[in-house]
Design a protein around this motif. Structure first.
Motif, PDB file in Angstrom:
ATOM      1  N   ASN A  34      21.861  45.730  34.516  1.00  0.00           N
ATOM      2  CA  ASN A  34      22.788  46.076  35.591  1.00  0.00           C
ATOM      3  C   ASN A  34      23.110  44.865  36.442  1.00  0.00           C
ATOM      4  O   ASN A  34      24.229  44.704  36.896  1.00  0.00           O
ATOM      5  N   ASP A  37      25.535  42.886  34.564  1.00  0.00           N
ATOM      6  CA  ASP A  37      26.808  43.590  34.574  1.00  0.00           C
ATOM      7  C   ASP A  37      27.472  43.483  35.942  1.00  0.00           C
ATOM      8  O   ASP A  37      28.684  43.293  36.034  1.00  0.00           O
ATOM      9  N   VAL A  38      26.683  43.597  37.006  1.00  0.00           N
ATOM     10  CA  VAL A  38      27.234  43.502  38.358  1.00  0.00           C
ATOM     11  C   VAL A  38      27.764  42.096  38.600  1.00  0.00           C
ATOM     12  O   VAL A  38      28.863  41.923  39.127  1.00  0.00           O
ATOM     13  N   GLN A  39      27.011  41.093  38.210  1.00  0.00           N
ATOM     14  CA  GLN A  39      27.467  39.721  38.396  1.00  0.00           C
ATOM     15  C   GLN A  39      28.745  39.462  37.598  1.00  0.00           C
ATOM     16  O   GLN A  39      29.693  38.855  38.089  1.00  0.00           O
ATOM     17  N   GLY A  40      28.761  39.940  36.359  1.00  0.00           N
ATOM     18  CA  GLY A  40      29.961  39.776  35.541  1.00  0.00           C
ATOM     19  C   GLY A  40      31.150  40.493  36.168  1.00  0.00           C
ATOM     20  O   GLY A  40      32.264  39.958  36.224  1.00  0.00           O
ATOM     21  N   THR A  41      30.900  41.685  36.668  1.00  0.00           N
ATOM     22  CA  THR A  41      31.985  42.449  37.313  1.00  0.00           C
ATOM     23  C   THR A  41      32.471  41.736  38.559  1.00  0.00           C
ATOM     24  O   THR A  41      33.679  41.637  38.791  1.00  0.00           O
ATOM     25  N   VAL A  42      31.534  41.218  39.348  1.00  0.00           N
ATOM     26  CA  VAL A  42      31.916  40.499  40.564  1.00  0.00           C
ATOM     27  C   VAL A  42      32.742  39.272  40.204  1.00  0.00           C
ATOM     28  O   VAL A  42      33.782  38.998  40.826  1.00  0.00           O
ATOM     29  N   HIS A  43      32.336  38.542  39.183  1.00  0.00           N
ATOM     30  CA  HIS A  43      33.090  37.352  38.759  1.00  0.00           C
ATOM     31  C   HIS A  43      34.477  37.738  38.239  1.00  0.00           C
ATOM     32  O   HIS A  43      35.462  37.069  38.526  1.00  0.00           O
ATOM     33  N   ARG A  44      34.538  38.829  37.480  1.00  0.00           N
ATOM     34  CA  ARG A  44      35.851  39.281  36.988  1.00  0.00           C
ATOM     35  C   ARG A  44      36.750  39.696  38.150  1.00  0.00           C
ATOM     36  O   ARG A  44      37.940  39.380  38.170  1.00  0.00           O
ATOM     37  N   VAL A  45      36.157  40.405  39.115  1.00  0.00           N
ATOM     38  CA  VAL A  45      36.940  40.834  40.274  1.00  0.00           C
ATOM     39  C   VAL A  45      37.415  39.618  41.069  1.00  0.00           C
ATOM     40  O   VAL A  45      38.565  39.563  41.503  1.00  0.00           O
ATOM     41  N   ASP A  48      40.198  38.111  39.137  1.00  0.00           N
ATOM     42  CA  ASP A  48      41.396  38.948  39.287  1.00  0.00           C
ATOM     43  C   ASP A  48      42.020  38.751  40.660  1.00  0.00           C
ATOM     44  O   ASP A  48      43.248  38.697  40.789  1.00  0.00           O
TER      45      ASP A  48
END
Length: 126
Positions: A34, A37-45, A48
């Motif tokens: 998680n 996944d959270v770090q990846g999501t934060v980087h993607r956000v 973006d």
């Protein structure tokens, strides 16, 4: 009831051990998974958001360019309207001149007819 539990105590112990192992595995794996996944999501956000920021900046530039084009078109429309009104005035003036000339021509033709008639009358009188 205690006898039933006592008779199945080994099965219960095995099930509890398996449940503990599974829980430790899930909790240990879930946290790191998680977190990644959270770090990846934060980087993607964040990526973006940067892209959206650039798109907004480009949109603002396009809006500024469009405003300038609209101002130029508005100026051209005003000039065209002025030229058109001038053209109308000139056309009206030309029409007035043509009407005056036609009236003058009619009057000149009438004068020529009068002169010709007078000349004929003189010729006949002589």
């Amino acid at each position: 009831m205690y006898e039933k539990i006592y008779n199945h105590r080994y099965c219960i112990i095995v099930v509890v051990i398996i449940a503990c192992i599974t829980a430790c595995y899930m909790l240990g794996r879930g946290t790191s998974g998680n977190n990644n996944d959270v770090q990846g999501t934060v980087h993607r956000v964040m990526g973006d958001n940067r892209k959206i920021g650039k798109s907004i900046d480009q949109a603002v530039e396009h809006i500024g360019t469009a405003e300038k084009e609209i101002e130029r078109a508005d100026g051209a429309n005003r000039r065209a309207a002025f030229i058109l009104s001038e053209g109308r005035e000139r056309a009206n003036e030309g029409e007035r001149i043509v009407t005056e000339l036609q009236q003058g021509n009619s009057r000149a033709k009438q004068i020529l007819r009068d002169i010709e008639r007078a000349n004929k009358e003189r010729t006949i009188q002589k």
